[in-house]
Design an enzyme around this catalytic site. Structure first.
Site, PDB file in Angstrom:
ATOM      1  N   ASP A   1      27.539  40.207  49.721  1.00 42.62           N
ATOM      2  CA  ASP A   1      26.900  41.356  50.386  1.00 42.62           C
ATOM      3  C   ASP A   1      25.737  40.926  51.276  1.00 42.62           C
ATOM      4  OD1 ASP A   1      28.540  43.173  48.786  1.00 42.62           O
ATOM      5  OD2 ASP A   1      27.196  42.666  47.137  1.00 42.62           O
TER       6      ASP A   1
ATOM      7  N   ALA B   1      36.022  42.986  47.666  1.00 38.67           N
ATOM      8  CA  ALA B   1      34.724  43.113  48.329  1.00 38.67           C
ATOM      9  C   ALA B   1      34.967  43.667  49.720  1.00 38.67           C
ATOM     10  CB  ALA B   1      34.003  41.766  48.397  1.00 38.67           C
TER      11      ALA B   1
ATOM     12  N   HIS C   1      33.501  44.117  53.914  1.00 36.82           N
ATOM     13  CA  HIS C   1      32.604  43.763  55.001  1.00 36.82           C
ATOM     14  C   HIS C   1      32.393  45.008  55.856  1.00 36.82           C
ATOM     15  CE1 HIS C   1      33.709  39.187  54.818  1.00 36.82           C
ATOM     16  NE2 HIS C   1      32.849  39.560  53.894  1.00 36.82           N
TER      17      HIS C   1
ATOM     18  N   THR D   1      33.361  49.226  46.405  1.00 38.41           N
ATOM     19  CA  THR D   1      33.346  50.057  45.196  1.00 38.41           C
ATOM     20  C   THR D   1      32.388  51.239  45.266  1.00 38.41           C
ATOM     21  OG1 THR D   1      31.606  48.710  44.187  1.00 38.41           O
ATOM     22  CG2 THR D   1      33.887  48.018  43.813  1.00 38.41           C
TER      23      THR D   1
ATOM     24  N   ARG E   1      29.421  51.049  44.270  1.00 36.84           N
ATOM     25  CA  ARG E   1      28.462  50.877  43.179  1.00 36.84           C
ATOM     26  C   ARG E   1      27.072  50.550  43.730  1.00 36.84           C
ATOM     27  NH1 ARG E   1      31.066  46.485  39.203  1.00 36.84           N
ATOM     28  NH2 ARG E   1      31.467  45.488  41.207  1.00 36.84           N
TER      29      ARG E   1
ATOM     30  N   ARG F   1      23.891  48.554  44.302  1.00 43.58           N
ATOM     31  CA  ARG F   1      23.593  47.142  44.126  1.00 43.58           C
ATOM     32  C   ARG F   1      22.241  46.975  43.437  1.00 43.58           C
ATOM     33  NH1 ARG F   1      25.215  46.268  50.155  1.00 43.58           N
ATOM     34  NH2 ARG F   1      27.465  46.042  49.992  1.00 43.58           N
TER      35      ARG F   1
END
Length: 423
Positions: free
Chosen positions: A12, A38, A40, A301, A303, A305
């Site tokens: 990230d 993941a 981008h 996701t 979520r 960080r």
């Protein structure tokens, strides 16, 4: 010219944004590892794009994108991702997208197994994205996986399915007690989502070797960062592939070629999504303020960080693992508006000061040692030259550069394609 763009920390870091920017100078961009676990995020004049599988160079009209044999490809996700980009006006054809015949296919049962295992682990879970990445890489090394090239010979592929499904059901049905996988469903999966991709599947190793001989400029794009590498990261809270630059030629299908340049990407502060040790983590109001300012939510996701100040110890280690020649420092603008900024320059473990990144098992016992540096109370998002930056921002950049012992060449001050400074 072979250049690798890699993450220095936990992922990230803003690699997609830098690949999108720098790809204007390249002919080919190749993803060499990982799957859709993941994302981008790229913002340019066409809009905002979240890419999970496709290389970030797909947003450049004159760039050919390659998905290498080191990847694991969820074909359903890929077909959907291509469709979304086409709806946004992005042209994707076999001329500008090449998929390795040796890349492994992520199966629905891999995703199911990933979810079942996280449920079994409960409060001891690894923080998986539940995209089937660990199970599919396990299948690859157990030699029980399907590869993209097999989609070109569907009749032969169909003959392999029953035996593989019977084997997988030893885990899905008997170990986890879940409903058995059906061979006919997996064949239907291949037919529905594999058929649209057939024209894109080639020997990318041969293609890249010929391109290199012709003098084409090739960029290798990684997913995640050095601290998520299966061998050198914070194991077992890692990805299941090699995220380091040294793996780029292998994962791209050209193990005979050598990199000329490695550009490492790291944030002006620290962020981490998922479980595992994170020494510099902020909590409470400090964390919420930094997370909100940086929009720190997982691209794949969603979520939140985990966030904290810049970590010199982890970054020096990541730079060494990646063999970075130079650094792109991203999201410096997010730190604007602070009177004072903290930088973690060492760890403390049992009363001893550590300046080198330790073995994963002791990271949870480490405490950050902070140095404080003056902040800047002004907006820097419009700065486009080094001279435009306030002295305090330059001091912050130079502090990190000296501490990490690696030249910072690019500094991003915004998410847009032109919001950067070349130092």
């Amino acid at each position: 010219m072979l250049t690798s763009i890699v993450g220095i920390n936990w992922g990230d870091e803003g690699k997609g944004r830098m690949v999108d920017l720098l790809s204007k100078d390249f002919d080919i961009v190749c993803r060499y590892q990982g799957g859709n676990n993941a994302g981008h995020t790229v913002i340019n004049e066409r809009g905002k794009f979240v890419l999970n599988l496709l290389p970030s160079g797909i947003l450049r009209e004159n760039v050919v994108c390659v998905m290498g044999p080191g990847m694991v490809i969820d074909i359903k996700h890929l077909v959907g991702e291509m469709a979304r980009l086409r709806e946004a006006g992005i042209v994707i054809t076999p001329e500008n997208l090449k998929i390795s015949d040796r890349a492994v296919i992520t199966m629905p049962y891999n995703v199911q197994q990933d979810c079942l295992e996280e449920e079994r682990l409960a409060d001891k879970k690894f923080g998986s994205t539940k995209r089937g990445i660990a199970p599919v890489y396990a299948d690859k090394y157990l030699k029980k996986a399907f590869r993209m090239g097999e989609l070109l010979n569907m009749e032969l592929l169909k003959k392999r399915v029953p035996d593989i499904v019977d084997w997988k059901n030893l885990t899905i049905e008997k170990a986890y007690g879940a409903e058995a996988v059906k061979a006919e469903d997996m064949i239907a999966y291949f037919e529905e989502y594999g058929t649209p991709l057939k024209d894109y599947i080639i020997d990318v190793g041969l293609y890249l070797n010929e391109a290199n001989k012709a003098g084409k400029k090739i960029m290798f794009e990684a997913q995640l960062g050095a601290l998520r590498d299966i061998d050198f990261g914070i194991y077992p809270y890692t990805s299941s592939s090699n995220t380091i630059a040294a793996y780029a030629p292998i994962g791209a299908g050209v193990p005979n070629l050598k990199l000329d340049r490695v550009i490492g990407i790291m944030k002006a502060y620290s962020s981490c999504v998922g479980e595992g040790p994170f020494t510099t983590e902020y909590f409470g109001e400090k964390a919420e303020k930094l997370r909100a300012a940086g929009g720190e939510y997982g691209a794949a996701t969603g979520r939140p960080r985990r966030v904290g100040p810049f970590d010199v110890v982890a970054s020096k280690y990541g730079i060494r693992c990646q063999g970075a020649d130079e650094i792109a420092l991203t999201k410096l603008d997010i730190l604007s508006g602070h009177d004072e900024l903290e930088i973690c320059t060492a760890y403390e473990l049992n009363g001893k000061k550590l300046t080198e990144f330790p073995f994963t098992d002791v990271l949870d016992q480490c405490k950050p040692v902070f140095e404080k540096i003056k902040g800047w109370n002004c907006d820097i998002s419009k700065c486009r030259k080094k001279e435009d930056l306030p002295k305090e921002a330059l001091d912050y950049i130079h502090f990190i550069e000296r501490a990490c012992e690696c030249k910072i060449r690019y500094v991003s001050v915004g998410a847009e394609r032109d919001a950067y400074i070349e130092m």
